[in-house]
Design a protein around this motif. Sequence first.
Motif, PDB file in Angstrom:
ATOM      1  N   GLY A 373       0.823  -1.216   0.000  1.00 27.85           N
ATOM      2  CA  GLY A 373       0.000   0.000   0.000  1.00 27.85           C
ATOM      3  C   GLY A 373       0.854   1.261   0.000  1.00 27.85           C
ATOM      4  O   GLY A 373       2.075   1.203   0.127  1.00 27.85           O
ATOM      5  N   MET A 374       0.173   2.412  -0.104  1.00 26.59           N
ATOM      6  CA  MET A 374       0.874   3.702  -0.128  1.00 26.59           C
ATOM      7  C   MET A 374       1.671   3.929   1.160  1.00 26.59           C
ATOM      8  O   MET A 374       2.672   4.623   1.168  1.00 26.59           O
ATOM      9  N   ASP A 375       1.155   3.327   2.289  1.00 24.54           N
ATOM     10  CA  ASP A 375       1.837   3.556   3.566  1.00 24.54           C
ATOM     11  C   ASP A 375       3.202   2.870   3.636  1.00 24.54           C
ATOM     12  O   ASP A 375       3.960   3.060   4.581  1.00 24.54           O
ATOM     13  N   ALA A 376       3.538   2.071   2.609  1.00 31.53           N
ATOM     14  CA  ALA A 376       4.851   1.417   2.608  1.00 31.53           C
ATOM     15  C   ALA A 376       5.952   2.335   2.049  1.00 31.53           C
ATOM     16  O   ALA A 376       7.120   1.966   2.011  1.00 31.53           O
ATOM     17  N   VAL A 377       5.523   3.520   1.613  1.00 28.73           N
ATOM     18  CA  VAL A 377       6.498   4.441   1.009  1.00 28.73           C
ATOM     19  C   VAL A 377       7.669   4.687   1.971  1.00 28.73           C
ATOM     20  O   VAL A 377       7.498   4.720   3.188  1.00 28.73           O
ATOM     21  N   VAL A 378       8.872   4.825   1.416  1.00 22.36           N
ATOM     22  CA  VAL A 378      10.075   5.010   2.237  1.00 22.36           C
ATOM     23  C   VAL A 378      10.528   6.471   2.125  1.00 22.36           C
ATOM     24  O   VAL A 378      10.512   7.041   1.030  1.00 22.36           O
ATOM     25  N   LEU A 379      10.893   7.064   3.283  1.00 18.88           N
ATOM     26  CA  LEU A 379      11.419   8.439   3.257  1.00 18.88           C
ATOM     27  C   LEU A 379      12.944   8.365   3.250  1.00 18.88           C
ATOM     28  O   LEU A 379      13.542   7.751   4.136  1.00 18.88           O
ATOM     29  N   ARG A 380      13.549   8.957   2.229  1.00 19.51           N
ATOM     30  CA  ARG A 380      15.022   8.921   2.156  1.00 19.51           C
ATOM     31  C   ARG A 380      15.557  10.360   2.267  1.00 19.51           C
ATOM     32  O   ARG A 380      15.105  11.238   1.530  1.00 19.51           O
ATOM     33  N   GLU A 381      16.498  10.572   3.184  1.00 18.72           N
ATOM     34  CA  GLU A 381      17.030  11.931   3.375  1.00 18.72           C
ATOM     35  C   GLU A 381      17.859  12.340   2.164  1.00 18.72           C
ATOM     36  O   GLU A 381      18.648  11.557   1.643  1.00 18.72           O
ATOM     37  N   VAL A 382      17.636  13.565   1.712  1.00 17.99           N
ATOM     38  CA  VAL A 382      18.435  14.054   0.583  1.00 17.99           C
ATOM     39  C   VAL A 382      19.510  15.012   1.099  1.00 17.99           C
ATOM     40  O   VAL A 382      19.278  15.776   2.035  1.00 17.99           O
ATOM     41  N   GLY A 383      20.656  14.952   0.473  1.00 20.05           N
ATOM     42  CA  GLY A 383      21.760  15.832   0.883  1.00 20.05           C
ATOM     43  C   GLY A 383      21.421  17.272   0.522  1.00 20.05           C
ATOM     44  O   GLY A 383      20.637  17.519  -0.389  1.00 20.05           O
ATOM     45  N   ARG A 384      21.993  18.221   1.265  1.00 15.01           N
ATOM     46  CA  ARG A 384      21.766  19.648   0.979  1.00 15.01           C
ATOM     47  C   ARG A 384      23.034  20.237   0.386  1.00 15.01           C
ATOM     48  O   ARG A 384      24.118  20.054   0.935  1.00 15.01           O
TER      49      ARG A 384
END
Length: 433
Positions: A373-384
């Motif tokens: 489902g959509m709740d399986a989405v993973v948050l990945r930190e992006v470099g600044r």
Amino acid sequence: MFIGVDDTDSLKGGCTTYLAALLCDSLGVTGYPKLIRLNPNIPYRTRGNGAIAFQVEGDAGKIEKTTLDLVKKHAQLGDDNTNPGVVFIHELTPEQRKRLEGFYLKTVSELVTLEEAESVAAEVNAEVHRFKNGRGVIGALAAVGSKLPDKTYELIAYRVKRNYGKEKSVDEESVYKMDRETYPETFDNIDPDKKQILISPHGYDPVLCGIRGDSVEVVRRAWKLLKVSEEVERIQVFETNQGTDAHLRDRRISELKPYDCVIIEGEVIISPQDIEGGHVLFGLSDGSGKIACAAYEPTGDFRKVVRKLAEGDRIRVFGGIGKHPNTLNLEKLQVLELARLCERIPPECCGRRMTSAGAGKGFKCRKCGKKAGMDAVVLREVGRDLGPGLYEVPPRARRHLSKPLVRFRQPKGRFNSLKSKLFKVMRRGSSEP
Ligand code: ATP
């Protein structure tokens, strides 16, 4: 006796610093006259809102007559916007000195009224001479009251009259050589990005050039390194508040008034956006209110730094408030803490990323067919692509009062001479190492 003079020039001609040089010559002033820049945001200024002050001993009557005669002779009285003011103060008690100093501190960073200046003049027993509406009294008094805990010097060379209007003859190569040999003790000689010579402004006679630096010695040495192929009428060294940030005050957004010069610490609440004209704007809040911060088109590559800001970043902004207290014109920016930014990516399955199962339908594994489902989405930190530190506008866009980052170094010491060298190498960029 203390003497202050302001508002004698116009865009068509004249220069209050030139008048100061003539006065110092005629009156035999031995110290360095002060060239004091006042609030750069106020609407009345012609150019850099400069006023002058100096101290001289002698026959008061003669001094006053010589001063007023020269002001009458050189002031551009025909111009609507030229309203000279001259003040003479014979002596100051410690209380009066304090009062005048307070008036300077206000005039350099806020909008003040002529009535306020008149009342301060009365308190310190100043003899005031007004020409036309006499607004120059504000700057003249403030210049006398100026106290300079940090100060710089400017050597200004003036042309002979017959060359006014003609092209200036300061050899460009010699300016680069002077800069290489004296920067960062001298500053804002050139604009490295645009390869622009800043010491010799176009037009603006009678000034041939002005060299700014940390000491009298360095500006004199720098002057000797220049090749100039026209006659120079005179040179004058001024003690100044230029390049010192004397105008900036820590403020909360809720207390801002039009034309204030401020430092505000807060959080980016609206990400930077480009608007027509090449300007970049973002929203800032400090908990007491919100304000738009603007990096205008002339600030060049500084806008690239501003565009990298994101919602949630904690920053400090340095600059001037306009006619409406809802916009701040950026002079400098300090990144204190960057927000953590994340992107949303599909989860993994069978050793690779799942693919979208359709808009809003979650994810599907191409190999085993498993669904998520959509709740399986993973948050990945992006470099600044931005680090904490101070960032400034390029020299060509700098206010006279703004302190260049290179002046934030501590004087002397091995580490600092190393830091100065680093600045020389890094000056093409706009961030502090
Ligand atoms: P310069 O060309 O010498 O750099 P300028 O020509 O830009 O300076 P002035 O001609 O001195 O500026 O005009 C500025 C006017 O504004 C003067 O009359 C001065 O007294 C007045 N002034 C200066 N600071 C303030 C202030 N904070 N609030 C109100 N008036 C001010």
